[in-house]
Motif scaffolding. Sequence first.
Motif, mmCIF file in Angstrom:
data_model
loop_
_atom_site.group_PDB
_atom_site.id
_atom_site.type_symbol
_atom_site.label_atom_id
_atom_site.label_comp_id
_atom_site.label_asym_id
_atom_site.label_seq_id
_atom_site.Cartn_x
_atom_site.Cartn_y
_atom_site.Cartn_z
ATOM 1 N N PHE A 22 9.255 -8.207 5.278
ATOM 2 C CA PHE A 22 10.694 -7.981 5.333
ATOM 3 C C PHE A 22 11.214 -8.269 6.731
ATOM 4 C CE2 PHE A 22 9.305 -4.743 2.133
ATOM 5 C CZ PHE A 22 9.929 -5.302 1.022
ATOM 6 N N TYR A 23 12.512 -8.428 6.820
ATOM 7 C CA TYR A 23 13.161 -8.486 8.130
ATOM 8 C C TYR A 23 14.312 -7.487 8.129
ATOM 9 C CZ TYR A 23 17.131 -11.188 6.304
ATOM 10 O OH TYR A 23 18.243 -11.591 5.613
ATOM 11 N N VAL A 24 14.645 -7.026 9.331
ATOM 12 C CA VAL A 24 15.800 -6.169 9.542
ATOM 13 C C VAL A 24 16.703 -6.897 10.519
ATOM 14 C CG1 VAL A 24 16.641 -3.957 10.412
ATOM 15 C CG2 VAL A 24 14.457 -4.055 9.211
ATOM 16 N N ASP A 25 17.939 -7.139 10.108
ATOM 17 C CA ASP A 25 18.919 -7.787 10.969
ATOM 18 C C ASP A 25 19.462 -6.729 11.928
ATOM 19 O OD1 ASP A 25 21.017 -9.089 12.186
ATOM 20 O OD2 ASP A 25 22.049 -9.613 10.327
ATOM 21 N N ASP A 38 15.287 5.176 13.296
ATOM 22 C CA ASP A 38 15.789 5.383 11.933
ATOM 23 C C ASP A 38 14.700 5.104 10.903
ATOM 24 O OD1 ASP A 38 18.264 6.004 12.973
ATOM 25 O OD2 ASP A 38 19.166 4.044 12.497
ATOM 26 N N LEU A 39 13.945 4.050 11.129
ATOM 27 C CA LEU A 39 12.863 3.685 10.210
ATOM 28 C C LEU A 39 11.827 4.795 10.128
ATOM 29 C CD1 LEU A 39 11.741 1.411 8.423
ATOM 30 C CD2 LEU A 39 10.636 0.478 10.454
ATOM 31 N N TYR A 40 11.463 5.355 11.274
ATOM 32 C CA TYR A 40 10.457 6.416 11.287
ATOM 33 C C TYR A 40 10.945 7.720 10.678
ATOM 34 C CZ TYR A 40 6.573 4.022 13.261
ATOM 35 O OH TYR A 40 5.511 3.180 13.426
ATOM 36 N N LYS A 41 12.252 7.905 10.603
ATOM 37 C CA LYS A 41 12.797 9.080 9.915
ATOM 38 C C LYS A 41 12.711 8.903 8.401
ATOM 39 C CE LYS A 41 16.063 10.127 13.606
ATOM 40 N NZ LYS A 41 17.461 10.027 14.013
ATOM 41 N N THR A 42 12.641 7.651 7.958
ATOM 42 C CA THR A 42 12.672 7.318 6.536
ATOM 43 C C THR A 42 11.291 7.262 5.907
ATOM 44 O OG1 THR A 42 14.575 5.920 7.026
ATOM 45 C CG2 THR A 42 13.524 5.570 4.913
ATOM 46 N N ILE A 43 10.288 6.859 6.680
ATOM 47 C CA ILE A 43 8.960 6.617 6.108
ATOM 48 C C ILE A 43 7.904 7.516 6.722
ATOM 49 C CG2 ILE A 43 9.465 4.206 5.556
ATOM 50 C CD1 ILE A 43 7.940 3.401 8.086
ATOM 51 N N SER A 44 6.808 7.634 6.012
ATOM 52 C CA SER A 44 5.641 8.337 6.521
ATOM 53 C C SER A 44 4.572 7.280 6.787
ATOM 54 C CB SER A 44 5.148 9.346 5.484
ATOM 55 O OG SER A 44 3.948 9.921 5.911
ATOM 56 N N PRO A 172 14.701 -3.694 2.011
ATOM 57 C CA PRO A 172 15.510 -2.911 1.088
ATOM 58 C C PRO A 172 15.663 -1.461 1.584
ATOM 59 C CG PRO A 172 13.277 -3.088 0.253
ATOM 60 C CD PRO A 172 13.349 -3.922 1.508
ATOM 61 N N GLY A 173 16.624 -0.773 1.022
ATOM 62 C CA GLY A 173 16.848 0.620 1.396
ATOM 63 C C GLY A 173 15.716 1.547 0.968
ATOM 64 N N ILE A 175 12.480 1.262 1.338
ATOM 65 C CA ILE A 175 11.256 0.787 2.000
ATOM 66 C C ILE A 175 10.101 1.764 1.828
ATOM 67 C CG2 ILE A 175 11.912 1.716 4.263
ATOM 68 C CD1 ILE A 175 9.928 -1.546 3.561
ATOM 69 N N ALA A 176 10.371 3.035 1.748
ATOM 70 C CA ALA A 176 9.313 4.036 1.596
ATOM 71 C C ALA A 176 8.504 3.791 0.326
ATOM 72 C CB ALA A 176 9.888 5.446 1.590
ATOM 73 N N ASP A 177 9.104 3.206 -0.690
ATOM 74 C CA ASP A 177 8.398 2.914 -1.945
ATOM 75 C C ASP A 177 7.321 1.857 -1.761
ATOM 76 O OD1 ASP A 177 10.112 4.724 -3.119
ATOM 77 O OD2 ASP A 177 11.360 3.182 -4.096
ATOM 78 N N TYR A 178 7.410 1.068 -0.722
ATOM 79 C CA TYR A 178 6.449 0.000 -0.473
ATOM 80 C C TYR A 178 5.249 0.456 0.342
ATOM 81 C CZ TYR A 178 9.918 -3.269 -2.237
ATOM 82 O OH TYR A 178 10.813 -3.945 -3.039
ATOM 83 N N LEU A 179 5.341 1.635 0.931
ATOM 84 C CA LEU A 179 4.278 2.104 1.818
ATOM 85 C C LEU A 179 3.420 3.183 1.205
ATOM 86 C CD1 LEU A 179 6.402 2.089 5.044
ATOM 87 C CD2 LEU A 179 4.525 0.575 4.529
#
Length: 179
Positions: A22-25, A38-44, A172-173, A175-179
């Motif tokens: 993925f890329y993040v603009d 922000d990413l680290y608040k969303t994923i484990s 995608p919003g 992203i946690a589902d992919y990890l």
Amino acid sequence: MRDPAKILVKKEELTLQGITQFYVDVRQANWKFGTICDLYKTISVTQCLIFCNKKEDVEDIAKQMLEKDFVVYKMHGETEPREREQIIRMFRKGKARVLITTDLLSRGIDVGDIRLVINYDLPQKKESYIHRIGRSGRFGIKPVAINFVTEEDFSILKDIQTFYSTQIEEMPGNIADYL
């Protein structure tokens, strides 16, 4: 080494198969740090490599993340060999979970549980891309690579996609589902 075997792999034989990319603009380089927080608040994250192009960026990002109580380790070309070995040993054992580094670590480390590679900076050489994100996905792990892209980086991203015949989609919003 004495009489080393030299194995050459043609570009067409290099593969990114199985690595979700993925890329993040982020628009501007100075928005990258907020994006990573922000990413680290969303994923484990079990284990993650964060690649930067310059040692100064490694130092700066590690300092800022530590100030925000993230547990991270850092390594670059000026890291003392003894400290480097200790960090790699801790990373292999899973005691160090997030490692911020330069391309110094893009080759030659096998760590079983790297699920996420973040290119904080896109590599300066497109050939380095596969070595960076190829650190993930070993031992049956489904890996994810996330690339932070500024307005100036989109041409580099396009070159990487063309060079490796791959698609890198916008993150995608969920992203946690992919990890």
